[in-house]
Design a protein around this motif. Structure first.
Motif, PDB file in Angstrom:
ATOM      1  N   THR A 176      52.231  98.084  10.932  1.00 56.70           N
ATOM      2  CA  THR A 176      53.166  98.145  12.056  1.00 56.70           C
ATOM      3  C   THR A 176      52.420  98.663  13.267  1.00 56.70           C
ATOM      4  O   THR A 176      51.723  99.685  13.191  1.00 56.70           O
ATOM      5  CB  THR A 176      54.362  99.061  11.737  1.00 56.70           C
ATOM      6  N   VAL A 177      52.538  97.984  14.389  1.00 60.33           N
ATOM      7  CA  VAL A 177      51.860  98.377  15.622  1.00 60.33           C
ATOM      8  C   VAL A 177      52.892  98.982  16.574  1.00 60.33           C
ATOM      9  O   VAL A 177      53.941  98.389  16.834  1.00 60.33           O
ATOM     10  CB  VAL A 177      51.177  97.162  16.292  1.00 60.33           C
ATOM     11  N   ASN A 178      52.605 100.205  17.056  1.00 61.41           N
ATOM     12  CA  ASN A 178      53.484 100.885  18.011  1.00 61.41           C
ATOM     13  C   ASN A 178      52.875 100.780  19.404  1.00 61.41           C
ATOM     14  O   ASN A 178      51.737 101.171  19.625  1.00 61.41           O
ATOM     15  CB  ASN A 178      53.642 102.364  17.650  1.00 61.41           C
ATOM     16  N   LEU A 179      53.637 100.254  20.338  1.00 62.45           N
ATOM     17  CA  LEU A 179      53.204 100.146  21.729  1.00 62.45           C
ATOM     18  C   LEU A 179      54.205 100.877  22.616  1.00 62.45           C
ATOM     19  O   LEU A 179      55.415 100.669  22.489  1.00 62.45           O
ATOM     20  CB  LEU A 179      53.100  98.681  22.157  1.00 62.45           C
ATOM     21  N   GLY A 180      53.703 101.737  23.484  1.00 66.85           N
ATOM     22  CA  GLY A 180      54.601 102.486  24.345  1.00 66.85           C
ATOM     23  C   GLY A 180      53.939 102.858  25.656  1.00 66.85           C
ATOM     24  O   GLY A 180      52.713 102.934  25.763  1.00 66.85           O
ATOM     25  N   LEU A 181      54.764 103.076  26.660  1.00 66.32           N
ATOM     26  CA  LEU A 181      54.297 103.505  27.971  1.00 66.32           C
ATOM     27  C   LEU A 181      55.266 104.556  28.493  1.00 66.32           C
ATOM     28  O   LEU A 181      56.487 104.356  28.470  1.00 66.32           O
ATOM     29  CB  LEU A 181      54.236 102.309  28.940  1.00 66.32           C
ATOM     30  N   ARG A 182      54.723 105.672  28.950  1.00 70.42           N
ATOM     31  CA  ARG A 182      55.549 106.764  29.464  1.00 70.42           C
ATOM     32  C   ARG A 182      55.081 107.147  30.860  1.00 70.42           C
ATOM     33  O   ARG A 182      53.875 107.259  31.111  1.00 70.42           O
ATOM     34  CB  ARG A 182      55.484 107.977  28.533  1.00 70.42           C
TER      35      ARG A 182
END
Length: 713
Positions: free
Chosen positions: A658-664
């Motif tokens: 599972t690949v987690n991609l995020g931007l904050r």
């Protein structure tokens, strides 16, 4: 120590009806929802609506978990358009979704609890997986395999092994209700138990572990992070003040679980230089349940103190009492409203009277010394103690000074300063004859009797089938005094710290579609923090010491002046401060702090550069203080704004990857003051405003203040 539990079993007949769009819940005959029930639901909804329409925004940091997975047939092929329901086993409140073309399903923003997962598809037996535990911020992956058959047939599986979190890389440890209740925790502080998690080191005083010990609790390092840098949450609302302290430490009786997050790799969490303590409060269920707790310790069960034993003083009265309890269940008003599977309440309280006896040794002046007679006073070597007259100080050519002693080391009565003599009269007399000046001659015992009270209420309500809401409120009060060894207005350690905290969280979940959920949250916290002294509360009149009224009218507060001594015991305290921390949060964190009063008051006699007799008590009697000050405080209204937005998506490429991609994005504008009175910098190069009034020179240097429209001056 005892603990009593009780509950009433009233099983709910849960029926899953065939529907193309949603899951319906109903009870047996006679349990339909009446008009009065709708009216009651509408009243509850109006209260919870306040948390939505006061402000608006996107959800920031949360405590919700998640469940995702795939539905497959016996051959491992995807089953599209299967209906998957997620049912809370304690409340029977449920949600449903439809699998995608590749058989995938997902439940986002799941309230931590224990669930049953039910999957249905035409041509297959209904599948039910029970006891699926979803903890705080845990993203669980659960694949289900359907068997060929009729929907009237059911395959039920009860989980025996906890599911492993494989959906994201966020690391942490959950402290569940059983651990919080059963592991040794003398202070009943749920955050203290974080020491059982990996990479957590607590360096605060281990004695300071009660609900009133917020500062000591903040002395925790998580994964090598700095102290005072952790972030604390209750039901998704941040409860950390500017110093990194949790403004309230919830009772163990009200905490469902605490997740200690050491490494938060997803973009949902932010604004922390250490770890995250994510706390979830308990909720009511379809069964009434509660607990009761009590612990009593009497003075006779405690040994006496060392200095008390040496002086023949009995231990002061120091009983300790601690009690707590909770009760929750469905909201049920006979013949008016039946909230089973719809409306739930939870109440909790905890209180204690915590008395700590202490004793210590002081040096206080003898009756002769208080009158200015040092003729009987000795040095540590046994020689007479010489008291010099400061007014006879003469400078020598080599830069040194000489003084003449008072005859027989006795200060004449006409030389005694009125203020100094009156202050000295507040010393208690010694209980033993000192061998020399400074030899401890008084054993003083005191008792610091702390009190703490906490009250918690929470309501959960299924307003509509697509709208679930909760409201939690915590009220906490404590007072922590010093030992007040001498008694009276001049006693050292006569301070007290008072705190009254309010913490509120309103959470709303909107199921917009089977695959889309919107969460909206509002929180409000208030943390008054008041230090005061006994003499201040009693309004001590400084004119009784001889200070002129004109001076006292300009001074801050009405308290006995703080007297700092070199050898003899000091008198009174300088703990005078009032500050209030206020935090409003919606989506991103919005904080506003009001330091309504902050200052210190220290006062002595006027400074004389030639002062010095050789003994601090003699200096005080003559009125020759080494230093003195009177502080005036300015009421400040400081605040800061913090904004954050994030986007997060998880892509399940295979059953094992599972690949987690995020931007904050985060922005904090720093401390400001509403009326430009907070000093933040001194610019040495800027031209001083006084330069316009000066000729022959150009003075530089200006003070810069924080706040809206702040300018140098």
């Amino acid at each position: 120590m005892s603990r009593v539990r009780w509950k009433s079993d009233n099983p709910l007949d849960l029926k899953l009806r065939n529907s193309t769009s949603r899951v319906f819940w109903s009870r047996g005959k006679g349990q339909t929802c009446s008009r009065r029930a709708y009216v009651a639901s509408a009243a509850i909804a109006m209260v919870l609506l306040f948390g939505i329409f006061t402000v608006a925004g996107l959800l920031a940091q949360s405590y919700y978990g998640g469940l995702r997975g795939a539905i497959r047939d016996p051959n491992g092929q995807a089953v599209p358009n299967a209906r998957v329901a997620l049912i809370d086993e304690s409340t029977s409140v449920g949600r449903s979704t439809i699998t995608s073309s590749d058989g995938e399903y997902a439940f986002n923003q799941v309230i931590p609890s224990t669930y049953s997962v039910v999957a249905e598809a035409a041509g297959f037996k209904k599948f039910q997986r029970k006891r699926v535990l979803i903890a705080t911020q845990e993203q669980i992956t659960l694949d289900l395999n359907l068997e060929l058959g009729e929907l009237t047939q059911t395959v039920t599986v009860t989980a025996e092994v906890p599911l492993v979190q494989t959906s994201d890389a966020s690391q942490g440890q959950v402290l569940n209700d059983q651990q919080l209740t059963e592991l040794p925790n003398i202070g009943r502080n749920p955050f203290i138990l974080s020491k059982v998690a990996q990479n957590v080191i607590q360096v605060g005083n281990p004695v300071m572990n009660r609900m009133q010990d917020q500062s000591s609790t903040a002395l925790t390092s998580v994964a090598g992070g700095m102290l005072w840098q952790n972030n604390f949450f209750i039901d998704g609302v941040p409860i950390s003040d500017w110093q990194g302290r949790p403004i309230i430490i919830p009772s163990i009786e009200t905490v469902a679980e605490v997740k200690v997050q050491a490494n938060t790799y997803d973009s949902e969490m932010g604004r922390t230089g250490g770890g995250v303590f994510n706390t979830i409060l308990k909720s009511g269920s379809n069964n009434f349940h509660g607990t009761a707790y009590g612990a009593i310790r009497r003075t006779a069960l405690n040994a006496n103190l060392f200095f008390n034993n040496a002086a023949g003083i009995p231990r002061g009265s120091s009983p300790n009492d601690n009690w707590a309890g909770n009760f929750g269940g469905p909201v049920w008003i006979p013949k008016v409203y039946n909230g089973r599977s719809r409306t739930f309440f939870f109440l909790a309280l905890e209180g204690y009277n915590n008395s700590e006896a202490s004793s210590t040794r002081f040096y206080v002046p003898t009756a002769l010394e208080r009158a200015g007679d040092f003729s009987q006073t000795k040095t540590p070597g046994g020689a007479p103690y010489v008291i010099y007259d400061p007014l006879t100080t003469v400078g020598n050519r080599v830069g040194s000074y000489t003084r003449l002693p008072f005859p027989n080391s006795v200060i004449p009565a006409n030389r005694l300063n009125t203020v100094g003599k009156n202050i000295a009269s507040y010393y208690p007399l010694p209980t033993s004859l000192p061998s020399f000046y400074g030899d401890p001659d008084l054993t003083a015992a005191g008792v610091a009797a702390s009190r703490g009270r906490q009250y918690v209420a929470k309501v959960d309500h299924q307003i509509l089938h697509w709208w679930q809401a909760s409201l939690s409120y915590l009220r906490y009060y404590s007072i922590e005094p010093g030992a007040n060894y001498f008694g009276g207005p001049a006693s050292p350690d006569q301070w007290a710290l008072s705190r009254k905290v309010d913490a509120t969280a309103i959470n709303n979940l909107f199921t917009i579609s089977p695959t889309t959920v919107l969460a909206v949250r509002y929180g409000f916290n208030r943390f008054p923090n008041v230090f005061y002294t006994t003499s201040e509360i009693e309004g001590f009149d400084g004119s009784t010491l001889g200070f002129p009224r004109s001076f006292l009218d300009e001074a801050m507060g009405r308290a006995f002046p703080t007297i700092s001594m070199t050898t003899a015991s000091g008198l009174a305290n300088s703990n005078h401060s009032w500050n209030t921390f206020v935090n409003n949060s919606v989506s991103a964190i919005v904080s506003k702090s009001h330091f309504s009063f902050n200052g210190a008051f220290t006062q002595s006699s006027p400074i004389n550069p030639a002062a010095g007799t050789g003994a601090d008590v003699a200096d005080m009697l003559l009125g020759y203080a080494a230093s003195g000050s009177a502080s005036l405080a300015t009421r400040l209204t400081d605040y800061t704004h913090y904004y954050s937005f994030y986007g997060q998506d998880d892509f399940r490429l295979t059953s094992r990857l599972t690949v987690n991609l995020g931007l904050r994005w985060e922005r904090e504008n720093g401390i400001q003051e509403e009326q430009d009175r907070l000093y933040v910098n001194f610019d040495k190069q800027a031209v001083n405003p006084l330069a316009a009034n000066v000729t022959g020179t150009s003075p530089k240097g200006v003070i810069q203040f924080a706040g809206s429209g702040a300018s140098p001056r």
